[in-house]
Motif scaffolding. Structure first.
Motif, PDB file in Angstrom:
ATOM      1  N   PHE A 139     -21.360 -23.289 -16.387  1.00  0.00           N
ATOM      2  CA  PHE A 139     -22.586 -22.841 -17.048  1.00  0.00           C
ATOM      3  C   PHE A 139     -23.250 -21.715 -16.259  1.00  0.00           C
ATOM      4  N   VAL A 140     -23.326 -21.875 -14.952  1.00  0.00           N
ATOM      5  CA  VAL A 140     -24.010 -20.881 -14.110  1.00  0.00           C
ATOM      6  C   VAL A 140     -23.214 -19.586 -14.032  1.00  0.00           C
ATOM      7  N   LEU A 141     -21.927 -19.679 -13.786  1.00  0.00           N
ATOM      8  CA  LEU A 141     -21.126 -18.481 -13.542  1.00  0.00           C
ATOM      9  C   LEU A 141     -20.667 -17.796 -14.831  1.00  0.00           C
ATOM     10  N   ARG A 142     -20.278 -18.583 -15.836  1.00  0.00           N
ATOM     11  CA  ARG A 142     -19.713 -17.978 -17.045  1.00  0.00           C
ATOM     12  C   ARG A 142     -20.743 -17.754 -18.137  1.00  0.00           C
ATOM     13  N   ASP A 143     -21.580 -18.762 -18.402  1.00  0.00           N
ATOM     14  CA  ASP A 143     -22.528 -18.635 -19.500  1.00  0.00           C
ATOM     15  C   ASP A 143     -23.749 -17.798 -19.116  1.00  0.00           C
ATOM     16  N   VAL A 196     -40.988 -37.165 -10.320  1.00  0.00           N
ATOM     17  CA  VAL A 196     -40.752 -35.839  -9.732  1.00  0.00           C
ATOM     18  C   VAL A 196     -39.323 -35.388  -9.977  1.00  0.00           C
ATOM     19  N   GLY A 197     -38.376 -36.320  -9.875  1.00  0.00           N
ATOM     20  CA  GLY A 197     -36.971 -35.961 -10.039  1.00  0.00           C
ATOM     21  C   GLY A 197     -36.595 -35.552 -11.446  1.00  0.00           C
ATOM     22  N   LYS A 198     -37.323 -36.069 -12.442  1.00  0.00           N
ATOM     23  CA  LYS A 198     -36.943 -35.799 -13.824  1.00  0.00           C
ATOM     24  C   LYS A 198     -37.810 -34.750 -14.524  1.00  0.00           C
ATOM     25  N   LEU A 199     -38.961 -34.455 -13.983  1.00  0.00           N
ATOM     26  CA  LEU A 199     -39.849 -33.495 -14.646  1.00  0.00           C
ATOM     27  C   LEU A 199     -39.195 -32.131 -14.833  1.00  0.00           C
ATOM     28  N   THR A 200     -38.381 -31.749 -13.877  1.00  0.00           N
ATOM     29  CA  THR A 200     -37.806 -30.403 -13.907  1.00  0.00           C
ATOM     30  C   THR A 200     -36.398 -30.360 -14.494  1.00  0.00           C
ATOM     31  N   ALA A 201     -35.863 -31.524 -14.898  1.00  0.00           N
ATOM     32  CA  ALA A 201     -34.454 -31.594 -15.286  1.00  0.00           C
ATOM     33  C   ALA A 201     -34.112 -30.684 -16.458  1.00  0.00           C
ATOM     34  N   LEU A 202     -35.020 -30.571 -17.429  1.00  0.00           N
ATOM     35  CA  LEU A 202     -34.728 -29.774 -18.626  1.00  0.00           C
ATOM     36  C   LEU A 202     -34.582 -28.289 -18.337  1.00  0.00           C
ATOM     37  N   ALA A 203     -35.050 -27.848 -17.164  1.00  0.00           N
ATOM     38  CA  ALA A 203     -34.956 -26.426 -16.843  1.00  0.00           C
ATOM     39  C   ALA A 203     -33.503 -25.952 -16.765  1.00  0.00           C
ATOM     40  N   THR A 204     -32.573 -26.857 -16.486  1.00  0.00           N
ATOM     41  CA  THR A 204     -31.163 -26.446 -16.378  1.00  0.00           C
ATOM     42  C   THR A 204     -30.585 -26.044 -17.732  1.00  0.00           C
ATOM     43  N   PRO A 205     -30.541 -26.930 -18.739  1.00  0.00           N
ATOM     44  CA  PRO A 205     -29.939 -26.497 -20.015  1.00  0.00           C
ATOM     45  C   PRO A 205     -30.764 -25.451 -20.753  1.00  0.00           C
ATOM     46  N   LEU A 206     -32.066 -25.322 -20.424  1.00  0.00           N
ATOM     47  CA  LEU A 206     -32.916 -24.346 -21.099  1.00  0.00           C
ATOM     48  C   LEU A 206     -32.941 -22.993 -20.399  1.00  0.00           C
ATOM     49  N   ALA A 207     -32.221 -22.867 -19.285  1.00  0.00           N
ATOM     50  CA  ALA A 207     -32.201 -21.589 -18.555  1.00  0.00           C
ATOM     51  C   ALA A 207     -31.609 -20.492 -19.444  1.00  0.00           C
ATOM     52  N   PHE A 208     -32.248 -19.312 -19.422  1.00  0.00           N
ATOM     53  CA  PHE A 208     -31.804 -18.208 -20.275  1.00  0.00           C
ATOM     54  C   PHE A 208     -32.260 -16.893 -19.640  1.00  0.00           C
ATOM     55  N   GLY A 209     -31.918 -15.792 -20.306  1.00  0.00           N
ATOM     56  CA  GLY A 209     -32.392 -14.480 -19.882  1.00  0.00           C
ATOM     57  C   GLY A 209     -31.507 -13.845 -18.836  1.00  0.00           C
ATOM     58  N   GLY A 210     -32.080 -12.808 -18.186  1.00  0.00           N
ATOM     59  CA  GLY A 210     -31.355 -12.089 -17.151  1.00  0.00           C
ATOM     60  C   GLY A 210     -31.189 -12.920 -15.894  1.00  0.00           C
ATOM     61  N   PRO A 211     -30.482 -12.372 -14.898  1.00  0.00           N
ATOM     62  CA  PRO A 211     -30.213 -13.121 -13.663  1.00  0.00           C
ATOM     63  C   PRO A 211     -31.464 -13.655 -12.979  1.00  0.00           C
ATOM     64  N   SER A 212     -32.537 -12.851 -12.940  1.00  0.00           N
ATOM     65  CA  SER A 212     -33.746 -13.282 -12.222  1.00  0.00           C
ATOM     66  C   SER A 212     -34.398 -14.481 -12.894  1.00  0.00           C
ATOM     67  N   ILE A 251     -19.370 -28.602 -29.005  1.00  0.00           N
ATOM     68  CA  ILE A 251     -20.719 -28.065 -29.204  1.00  0.00           C
ATOM     69  C   ILE A 251     -21.116 -27.036 -28.151  1.00  0.00           C
ATOM     70  N   GLY A 252     -20.275 -26.787 -27.162  1.00  0.00           N
ATOM     71  CA  GLY A 252     -20.581 -25.797 -26.138  1.00  0.00           C
ATOM     72  C   GLY A 252     -21.194 -26.429 -24.891  1.00  0.00           C
ATOM     73  N   VAL A 253     -21.160 -25.674 -23.794  1.00  0.00           N
ATOM     74  CA  VAL A 253     -21.607 -26.179 -22.498  1.00  0.00           C
ATOM     75  C   VAL A 253     -23.111 -26.420 -22.483  1.00  0.00           C
ATOM     76  N   ARG A 254     -23.890 -25.464 -22.993  1.00  0.00           N
ATOM     77  CA  ARG A 254     -25.351 -25.591 -22.922  1.00  0.00           C
ATOM     78  C   ARG A 254     -25.842 -26.838 -23.670  1.00  0.00           C
ATOM     79  N   TYR A 255     -25.343 -27.052 -24.879  1.00  0.00           N
ATOM     80  CA  TYR A 255     -25.821 -28.184 -25.665  1.00  0.00           C
ATOM     81  C   TYR A 255     -25.310 -29.517 -25.096  1.00  0.00           C
ATOM     82  N   THR A 256     -24.145 -29.484 -24.457  1.00  0.00           N
ATOM     83  CA  THR A 256     -23.665 -30.691 -23.782  1.00  0.00           C
ATOM     84  C   THR A 256     -24.576 -31.042 -22.612  1.00  0.00           C
ATOM     85  N   LEU A 257     -24.954 -30.035 -21.834  1.00  0.00           N
ATOM     86  CA  LEU A 257     -25.902 -30.269 -20.738  1.00  0.00           C
ATOM     87  C   LEU A 257     -27.234 -30.792 -21.260  1.00  0.00           C
TER      88      LEU A 257
END
Length: 424
Positions: free
Chosen positions: A266-270, A315-331, A396-402
């Motif tokens: 997901f990080v390197l290819r998508d 604390v451990g779960k509040l930020t979890a959704l940020a991974t599959p919802l990551a989008f945009g340019g590299p920054s 369904i693709g990597v993002r939706y699986t995550l």
């Protein structure tokens, strides 16, 4: 199993002795030796984690299927040997088992650079080393979690686990970059050589612990068959209401977390992030885990076990959704993924508290079996979750699986939060 195999069950946190701050960083000489050896060997293990796949790919031209076999052979011992190893940990002296496991891992890893030197390296050897090293790692991890209560005071268990957690976090931060440097400068086989030395250092450190510094484990049960001891680990664990609830949560979480086998793709290819940014993300997770390990003792002293578990979970779960919802340019993508990695603060805080509760509530002569039962449940089901995630990603693709996996993890965490809130 006879009824006397299951001790009286503590029902409240108040029955568990409170954590007191130690007067020395090392707690005592025996813990200092255990901590030093574990810190060095953890750092070395991160080197081998990168070096062995490099040997397979760069020297042997391994196919993706063969690389997958390496991962499979490293996972099989969890399902095959966790429960019998736990039974043996409770039957045998634990310090010799720790030393022998370290020496065995060192010899296995030393065989790789020697084989490369003589031009005899093969995929079969890599598979065998992966399988046997993983088996000895299960021996070591099961024994050392049961050994810790023998070298520190009961009230120092949180502090001891916190310091060991700090070592793990430091290794996560420094290990991958160090592995990259050693592999690039010295080659993968020589990088493995350094990991072998780290296990020898750990064996020496633990071997220097004096017998009088180790609290003996009284035998209070009738000796039964090995099979009965294996079964009793799960029975004992499930006799404790809070530990039973945590075990169910951990097992479901491990299955759902199998989706993170897709994280690298997901990080390197998508998202098209560079390997350098990927390494920085891992480092962010390591630093976050380090912060969590530092905070754990003080927060557990202040809020108590159940509330501390609840806060770590949140604390451990509040930020979890940020991974599959990551989008945009590299920054932007990097910033969102880094936010998710920061959730490791809560994950480590939760983990240290959970391990300490287990060590405080389970009698010392039963800890090996119970630790093995947890390992069997959690690490045994993880590969199944990863397999399902791979199949689902094809549809369904990597993002939706995550996204599916993270949502399932959050539902599981919400269930545990409700249980902890009602019982606090």
């Amino acid at each position: 199993m006879a009824s006397h195999d299951i001790p009286a069950v503590p029902q409240t946190d108040e029955q568990v002795p409170e954590v007191v701050a130690p007067r020395s960083f090392w707690l005592n000489r025996a813990f200092g030796l255990l901590w030093s050896g574990q810190t060095v060997s953890l750092l070395g293990s991160h080197i081998t984690g990168s070096a062995i796949p490099f040997i397979a790919i760069m020297l042997l031209g391994a196919t993706p299927l063969q690389v997958g076999l390496l991962s499979l052979f490293a996972s099989l011992p969890t399902l095959l040997f966790s429960l019998p190893i736990g039974a043996w940990v409770d039957r045998l002296p634990r310090r010799p088992m720790l030393v022998l496991a370290d020496m065995g891992r060192a010899l296995l890893l030393l065989s790789l650079p020697i084989a490369v030197l003589f031009g005899q390296i093969s995929l079969f050897q890599l598979l065998l080393v992966a399988f046997l090293t993983s088996t000895l790692t299960i021996c070591f991890d099961t024994a050392y979690q049961a050994f810790l209560p023998q070298v520190v005071l009961h009230a120092q268990l949180v502090e001891g686990n916190s310091k060991l957690g700090t070592s793990d976090s430091l290794a996560e931060v420094a290990g991958p970059p160090l592995a990259g440097v050693l592999i690039q400068w010295l080659s993968a086989p020589l990088a493995v050589f350094f990991d072998a030395l780290s296990f020898l250092f750990s064996a020496l450190s633990i071997g220097l612990i004096r017998s009088r510094e180790i609290e003996s484990v009284p035998v209070v049960e009738e000796r039964v068959s090995l099979w009965e001891d294996m079964r009793s680990g799960l029975r004992i664990l499930f006799a404790y209401p809070l530990l039973r609830t945590l075990a169910i949560y951990d097992t479901l979480k491990a299955f759902c977390a199998g989706v993170f086998a897709l994280y690298t793709i997901f990080v390197l290819r998508d998202l098209h992030l560079s390997p350098v940014l990927y390494g920085l993300l891992i480092a962010v997770g390591g630093v976050s885990a380090l912060i969590g390990s530092f905070l754990a003792p003080a927060l557990i002293r202040r809020y108590g076990a159940r509330r501390a578990l609840l806060y770590g979970l949140i604390v451990g779960k509040l930020t979890a959704l940020a991974t599959p919802l990551a989008f945009g340019g590299p920054s932007l993508a990097f910033a969102l993924l880094a936010l998710a990695q920061m959730g490791d603060i809560g994950y480590v805080f939760f983990s240290i508290n959970e391990i300490s509760l287990r060590q405080q509530q389970i009698p010392a002569h039963q800890l090996g079996r119970v630790n093995a039962a947890i390992n069997f449940l959690v690490n045994g089901i993880g590969p199944l979750g990863a397999l399902l995630a791979g199949l689902l990603a094809e549809v369904i693709g990597v993002r939706y699986t995550l996204l599916c996996g993270v949502c399932a993890m959050m539902l599981n965490a919400a269930w545990l939060a409700v249980v902890l809130w009602r019982q606090k």
